[in-house]
Design a protein around this motif. Structure first.
Motif, PDB file in Angstrom:
ATOM      1  N   ASN A 295       0.824  -1.211   0.000  1.00 32.79           N
ATOM      2  CA  ASN A 295       0.000   0.000   0.000  1.00 32.79           C
ATOM      3  C   ASN A 295       0.856   1.257   0.000  1.00 32.79           C
ATOM      4  OD1 ASN A 295      -2.387  -1.427  -0.043  1.00 32.79           O
ATOM      5  ND2 ASN A 295      -2.735  -1.313   2.165  1.00 32.79           N
ATOM      6  N   ARG A 296       1.952   1.238   0.735  1.00 27.85           N
ATOM      7  CA  ARG A 296       2.820   2.413   0.786  1.00 27.85           C
ATOM      8  C   ARG A 296       3.539   2.641  -0.546  1.00 27.85           C
ATOM      9  NH1 ARG A 296       5.504   3.583   6.654  1.00 27.85           N
ATOM     10  NH2 ARG A 296       3.677   3.072   7.936  1.00 27.85           N
ATOM     11  N   HIS A 297       3.704   1.584  -1.317  1.00 28.99           N
ATOM     12  CA  HIS A 297       4.291   1.736  -2.653  1.00 28.99           C
ATOM     13  C   HIS A 297       3.231   2.030  -3.719  1.00 28.99           C
ATOM     14  CE1 HIS A 297       7.864  -0.094  -0.816  1.00 28.99           C
ATOM     15  NE2 HIS A 297       8.551   0.317  -1.874  1.00 28.99           N
ATOM     16  N   GLY A 298       1.961   1.940  -3.340  1.00 27.89           N
ATOM     17  CA  GLY A 298       0.891   2.198  -4.300  1.00 27.89           C
ATOM     18  C   GLY A 298       0.637   1.049  -5.247  1.00 27.89           C
ATOM     19  N   TYR A 299       0.990  -0.179  -4.850  1.00 25.92           N
ATOM     20  CA  TYR A 299       0.800  -1.360  -5.700  1.00 25.92           C
ATOM     21  C   TYR A 299      -0.499  -2.067  -5.298  1.00 25.92           C
ATOM     22  CZ  TYR A 299       5.810  -0.824  -6.746  1.00 25.92           C
ATOM     23  OH  TYR A 299       7.031  -0.343  -7.125  1.00 25.92           O
TER      24      TYR A 299
ATOM     25  N   GLU B 277      -4.693 -23.884  -7.649  1.00 25.62           N
ATOM     26  CA  GLU B 277      -3.539 -23.078  -7.275  1.00 25.62           C
ATOM     27  C   GLU B 277      -3.984 -21.881  -6.434  1.00 25.62           C
ATOM     28  OE1 GLU B 277      -0.498 -23.636 -11.066  1.00 25.62           O
ATOM     29  OE2 GLU B 277      -1.882 -21.941 -11.031  1.00 25.62           O
ATOM     30  N   THR B 278      -3.061 -21.421  -5.589  1.00 29.29           N
ATOM     31  CA  THR B 278      -3.236 -20.160  -4.887  1.00 29.29           C
ATOM     32  C   THR B 278      -2.256 -19.165  -5.485  1.00 29.29           C
ATOM     33  OG1 THR B 278      -3.901 -21.262  -2.848  1.00 29.29           O
ATOM     34  CG2 THR B 278      -3.156 -18.984  -2.671  1.00 29.29           C
ATOM     35  N   SER B 279      -2.732 -17.977  -5.793  1.00 29.72           N
ATOM     36  CA  SER B 279      -1.906 -16.992  -6.488  1.00 29.72           C
ATOM     37  C   SER B 279      -1.919 -15.673  -5.728  1.00 29.72           C
ATOM     38  CB  SER B 279      -2.413 -16.784  -7.923  1.00 29.72           C
ATOM     39  OG  SER B 279      -1.660 -15.795  -8.590  1.00 29.72           O
ATOM     40  N   PHE B 280      -0.708 -15.133  -5.494  1.00 27.21           N
ATOM     41  CA  PHE B 280      -0.560 -13.802  -4.938  1.00 27.21           C
ATOM     42  C   PHE B 280      -0.055 -12.914  -6.083  1.00 27.21           C
ATOM     43  CE2 PHE B 280      -0.161 -11.493  -0.799  1.00 27.21           C
ATOM     44  CZ  PHE B 280       0.127 -10.255  -1.343  1.00 27.21           C
ATOM     45  N   ASP B 281      -0.904 -11.986  -6.521  1.00 32.16           N
ATOM     46  CA  ASP B 281      -0.581 -11.140  -7.671  1.00 32.16           C
ATOM     47  C   ASP B 281      -0.337  -9.715  -7.205  1.00 32.16           C
ATOM     48  OD1 ASP B 281      -0.991 -13.318  -9.379  1.00 32.16           O
ATOM     49  OD2 ASP B 281      -3.123 -12.880  -9.557  1.00 32.16           O
TER      50      ASP B 281
END
Length: 452
Positions: A428-432, A443-447
């Motif tokens: 959040n601090r990087h604005g992503y 599958e589990t995905s962290f995007d």
């Protein structure tokens, strides 16, 4: 045939009969016949005149009917010299003027309402009498990523929608009853306050749904709450740990005064308490690390090289566990402005969670082998950079998405729920923008989405 024509035909018919009868006396009394004919002509003219006067209200009524049928409320009917007729015309014109003003006001109100619905950030969905969508403002269309909604109900919209997060939100909306209000979350950690109510339209009830995104509001409230809680706990625990550690250090000076057989047990007990004391301090330190996180110092960094280091770090551990850890796609991307230390810690947390999830799924025999794959690519349409960490564990299928990024929530046995809190705060601090979800393929995905 109209009433006027029927009455005129009747007048002509009656006067025609008298005229024919008068001609039968023409030879015997010609002067009388001429007088009778003049009288019949005057009678016919008077009858037509009176007929027009009698039927004149019907003509005005017909004009009024035509204006109403055409919804031409701006026109007016001309008055007449006849007092009774003129009163009727004035009444009609007053009614037309009232209808015109009412329509104008309704149009202005509808125009204002339409502009308000388009401008408001609140997503609004209005249903018709058959519970089908009759109106969906721009905010709702953008939120659910749909355009053609007219004539569809929520179930049909769910079947038509291909986006998982939107589909899940629609399914939750479908369960709302009139008068209910609830907070739902999606795979990207966003929160929505959803309300379903009714209004009366032409005597019947119609439903509408309001959806407000309250992610920032809740995040700010949650952050303030857990920051205050952690600061209080850290203060109390650190004071206790420091004092206890000092006392334990002092106690070790007395080991020489003990008998040999008692000295070993004494030192072992003191060492165990010191270790536990240190673990307690480290436990609190992990919490305070989230609260005391510094502002990112943005510098150019090679994101792919950062991930290469993480792959190298965990490669041996994954080989011993029977987990395949590799790049699935690695495109060349430019240097990114980010805080290298914070981002590396966040990526380490994400990868570590994925590896532990796969390890957990392998141990009970749910699957024989597992994998953790990395993808770094640029979207061809938006040019945004997408970083994905995918694992084969699929342990989040039963977990509500709204709980994933809440403070202190964890699915790991003995976990404190700090990892995802830290990761969310860094991103959040990087604005992503980011999302954690199952992709429907086991599958589990962290995007992580980085604007190009």
């Amino acid at each position: 045939m109209s009433l006027k024509r029927r009455l005129l035909a009747y007048l002509f018919f009656i006067h025609g009969i008298f005229l024919v009868l008068a001609f039968s006396f023409y030879l015997s009394q010609p002067l009388l016949i001429i007088c009778v004919e003049l009288g019949l002509a005057c009678s016919l003219a008077l009858g037509i005149y009176l007929l027009n006067k009698v039927l004149q209200p019907l003509d005005f009524a017909q004009q009024f009917h035509d204006l109403l049928q055409d919804e031409n409320y701006a026109s007016r009917i001309k008055g007449d010299s006849n007092k009774e007729i003129n009163e009727l015309v004035v009444l009609f014109n007053r009614m037309l003027e009232a209808l015109y003003k009412e329509r104008l006001e309704l149009g202005e109100q509808r125009g204002f309402l339409d502009r308000l619905l388009e401008a408001t950030p609140t997503a609004v969905i209005v249903f018709d009498f058959d519970d089908k969508i009759s109106l969906m403002n721009t905010s709702a269309q953008n939120l659910l990523d749909v355009t053609e909604t007219a004539g569809l109900n929520l179930q049909q919209l769910i079947l038509k929608n291909k986006i998982i997060s939107s589909t899940e939100l629609l399914q939750q909306l479908q369960q709302l009853l009139p008068g209910d209000s609830a907070v739902y979350g999606d795979t990207e950690g966003r929160r929505y306050r959803c309300q379903r109510n009714q209004f009366t339209d032409r005597g019947f009830k119609r439903d509408f749904v309001l959806i407000d995104e309250i992610t920032a509001e809740l995040a700010s409230s949650e952050k303030a709450t857990y920051e205050k809680l952690i600061r209080v706990l850290a203060h109390e625990v650190n004071n206790t740990v420091a004092a206890t550690g000092s006392v334990l250090e002092s106690l070790l000076f007395y080991r020489g005064q003990l008998q040999t057989e008692d000295s070993h047990d004494f030192v072992t007990a003191i060492a165990a308490v010191r270790k536990r004391n240190g673990n307690l301090g480290e436990f609190i330190e992990r919490f305070t690390r989230v609260v005391k996180m510094p502002e990112p110092e943005l510098k150019p960094h090679d994101l792919a090289a950062m991930l290469d280091g993480i792959v190298y770090l965990y490669r041996q551990q994954c080989n011993e566990l029977g987990i395949t850890f590799k790049w699935l796609m690695r495109e060349e991307i430019p240097l990114q402005m980010l805080d290298g230390h914070l981002m590396e810690q966040a990526l380490l947390n994400i990868v570590k969670n994925a590896i532990e999830a796969v390890e957990t799924s392998i141990k009970p025999g749910l699957q024989k082998t597992g994998y953790v794959n990395l993808e770094l690519r640029r979207d061809a349409d938006t040019q945004a950079i997408m970083l994905s960490v995918r694992d084969s564990a699929n342990l989040l299928s039963e977990v509500p998405h709204g709980q994933l990024f809440t403070p202190f929530f964890t699915t790991k046995k003995g976990g404190q729920g700090i990892g995802l809190m830290f990761v969310r705060e860094v991103l959040n601090r990087h604005g992503y923008s980011h999302k954690l979800m199952t992709n429907g393929q086991g599958e589990t995905s962290f995007d992580i989405l980085i604007d190009g």
